[in-house]
Design an enzyme around this catalytic site. Structure first.
Site, PDB file in Angstrom:
ATOM      1  N   HIS A 191       0.161  -9.725   3.807  1.00  0.00           N
ATOM      2  CA  HIS A 191       1.184  -8.830   3.255  1.00  0.00           C
ATOM      3  C   HIS A 191       2.502  -9.584   3.028  1.00  0.00           C
ATOM      4  CE1 HIS A 191       2.408  -4.306   3.123  1.00  0.00           C
ATOM      5  NE2 HIS A 191       3.060  -5.005   2.211  1.00  0.00           N
ATOM      6  N   GLY A 212       5.541 -10.297  -1.558  1.00  0.00           N
ATOM      7  CA  GLY A 212       6.937 -10.121  -1.958  1.00  0.00           C
ATOM      8  C   GLY A 212       7.936 -10.898  -1.132  1.00  0.00           C
ATOM      9  N   THR A 223      13.825  -2.827   1.720  1.00  0.00           N
ATOM     10  CA  THR A 223      12.494  -3.029   1.158  1.00  0.00           C
ATOM     11  C   THR A 223      12.296  -2.116  -0.041  1.00  0.00           C
ATOM     12  OG1 THR A 223      11.556  -1.383   2.679  1.00  0.00           O
ATOM     13  CG2 THR A 223      11.514  -3.690   3.376  1.00  0.00           C
ATOM     14  N   GLU A 242      -2.963  -2.106   8.920  1.00  0.00           N
ATOM     15  CA  GLU A 242      -2.110  -3.238   9.294  1.00  0.00           C
ATOM     16  C   GLU A 242      -1.256  -2.849  10.504  1.00  0.00           C
ATOM     17  OE1 GLU A 242       0.257  -4.512   5.998  1.00  0.00           O
ATOM     18  OE2 GLU A 242      -1.452  -4.728   4.652  1.00  0.00           O
ATOM     19  N   SER A 258      10.797  -2.502   6.743  1.00  0.00           N
ATOM     20  CA  SER A 258       9.637  -1.617   6.891  1.00  0.00           C
ATOM     21  C   SER A 258       9.087  -1.565   8.307  1.00  0.00           C
ATOM     22  CB  SER A 258       8.523  -2.054   5.928  1.00  0.00           C
ATOM     23  OG  SER A 258       8.124  -3.385   6.194  1.00  0.00           O
ATOM     24  N   ASP A 291      -3.726  -8.948  -0.436  1.00  0.00           N
ATOM     25  CA  ASP A 291      -2.524  -9.224   0.348  1.00  0.00           C
ATOM     26  C   ASP A 291      -2.260  -8.086   1.328  1.00  0.00           C
ATOM     27  OD1 ASP A 291      -0.007 -10.669   0.935  1.00  0.00           O
ATOM     28  OD2 ASP A 291       0.939  -8.922   0.012  1.00  0.00           O
ATOM     29  N   ASP A 306      -0.565   3.691 -16.238  1.00  0.00           N
ATOM     30  CA  ASP A 306       0.393   4.389 -15.385  1.00  0.00           C
ATOM     31  C   ASP A 306       0.586   5.810 -15.913  1.00  0.00           C
ATOM     32  OD1 ASP A 306       2.668   5.298 -13.930  1.00  0.00           O
ATOM     33  OD2 ASP A 306       3.253   3.212 -13.572  1.00  0.00           O
ATOM     34  N   ARG A 360      -0.607  -1.553  -1.614  1.00  0.00           N
ATOM     35  CA  ARG A 360      -0.883  -0.905  -0.330  1.00  0.00           C
ATOM     36  C   ARG A 360      -2.383  -0.938  -0.073  1.00  0.00           C
ATOM     37  NH1 ARG A 360       3.613  -1.674   0.260  1.00  0.00           N
ATOM     38  NH2 ARG A 360       5.338  -0.285   0.831  1.00  0.00           N
TER      39      ARG A 360
END
Length: 381
Positions: A254, A257, A67, A237, A45, A232, A147, A208
């Site tokens: 961040h 993951g 990613t 950023e 990323s 996170d 969702d 995000r």
């Protein structure tokens, strides 16, 4: 075949050298002229792939990111140019789900909530949300899924409405950043939503930063009845608003993951994409590279013999405790260490399945069952 790959992809050379010439590059160093006669570009990323970068790419056939997200890739431009692209969707799903599980374990053990009675509102039921729901099922914690796009496709799972989610004890966010009119997620946690969250609730964002209206969040957190927040991800950023940190419970740069397994799976997905492009059958797997499970030895203690969630939560934290990352993050920022540096130099972290519980005594059957369902290997007499 000529391949250029970002050096931050673990073991990329080991995976890609078999296809021809595979050459690495440092993040931020790739120039347009470096892509002359290159067939495959593999990135993470930190490399923005757009028209400016690709203006010398005369034979590029594939852009593959290691990613799960692909906001750094101008997919519209690639389509116009007839260049295929792939992402490693789901590669970090287990890692992010276990990050949230560590938050929940800490919240339970610190008295911020009771997981035996709490309901977790999972916003986004894709790869990460699904992985989290499986972990919660393993330890018998209730949850609701939200969702609308998936629900609209006819997904057979049961979905809650937005108001039900905002009433959950925990709201954890796992959606892509979507702008526009079709189920947008940008600022979905806005001032109106924040006003409905109280001090007994926990809000987690590990997707995000832009999914939460950060200005509204700061305002809400300065009120006496504000919810507990774990972040996170942040706006802007790596140049984040550090004033926000004093208002939230736990913060990390961040890295939700960033497990060994998650990163390596990203490289594996890139390798599989190149195999498909070249018409080859993939021969390498994670098992060719991943280390053996790490052992966690339990002390003979009555707590392991009881039918209780407590020992399982402590086992989870023995593998990954978010408080360690929170402490290092805050100290790093106070010492002037850059956000990007902390991400790039993040510690080695294994997932639950990368650990084996070793006990010289018999565990309670329910405890044993939970540990195994979480993916941990267990060896006990």
């Amino acid at each position: 075949m000529k391949i250029r790959f970002e050096n931050s992809m673990p073991l990329a050379a080991d995976y890609l050298n078999a296809f021809g010439t595979a050459e690495g590059f440092e993040s931020g160093s790739l120039m347009p002229e470096d892509l002359v006669d290159v067939d495959v570009l593999a990135v993470r990323s930190t490399t923005k792939v757009d028209a400016d970068l690709l203006n010398c790419a005369n034979r590029l056939a594939l852009v593959a990111t290691a990613t799960a997200g692909y906001n750094h890739i101008d997919t519209g431009y690639l389509k116009q140019q007839g260049i295929a692209w792939t992402s490693a969707a789901g590669c970090n799903a287990q890692a992010v789900a276990e990050y949230v599980l560590s938050v929940l374990a800490n919240a339970h053990l610190s008295g911020k909530l009771n997981l035996r009675t709490a309901t977790i509102g999972i916003v986004g039921a894709g790869n990460v949300g699904t992985a989290l729901s499986i972990l919660l099922d393993a330890i018998s914690v209730k949850y609701q899924l939200f969702d609308p796009p998936l629900e609209e496709t006819g997904d057979s799972r049961t979905f809650a409405d937005w108001q039900s989610i905002l009433s959950c004890d925990v709201i954890t966010l796992h959606v892509p950043l979507v702008k526009g009119d079709y189920f947008p997620t940008e600022n979905m946690i806005n001032a109106a939503a924040l006003s409905q969250l109280g001090k007994s609730q926990l809000l987690i964002n590990a997707c995000r930063g832009e999914v939460i209206d950060e200005s509204a969040l700061k305002t809400r957190l300065m009120q006496p009845d504000a919810p507990t927040v774990v972040l996170d991800v942040f706006y802007n950023e790596p140049n984040i608003d550090t004033d926000l940190l004093s208002l939230i419970w736990l913060a990390t740069p961040h890295i939700a993951g960033h497990t060994v397994e998650g990163k390596l799976l990203g490289t594996q997905r890139v390798y599989e994409s190149v195999c498909e492009l070249s018409g080859k059958t993939p021969e390498l797997t994670l098992d060719d590279f991943i280390a053996s499970p790490q052992a966690i030895t339990l002390q003979d203690n009555d707590k392991w013999l009881s039918c209780s969630l407590l020992p399982v939560l402590k086992a989870i934290l023995s593998v990954y405790d978010i408080r360690d990352d929170d402490r290092h993050f805050r100290k790093g920022l106070s010492d002037g260490v850059a956000f990007t540096h902390m991400r790039k130099n993040y510690r080695v972290r294994r997932e639950l399945a990368g650990h084996q519980i070793v006990a010289g005594f018999s565990l309670h059957a329910e405890t044993l069952d939970m540990l195994k369902k979480l993916g941990m290997r267990v060896h006990s007499v």
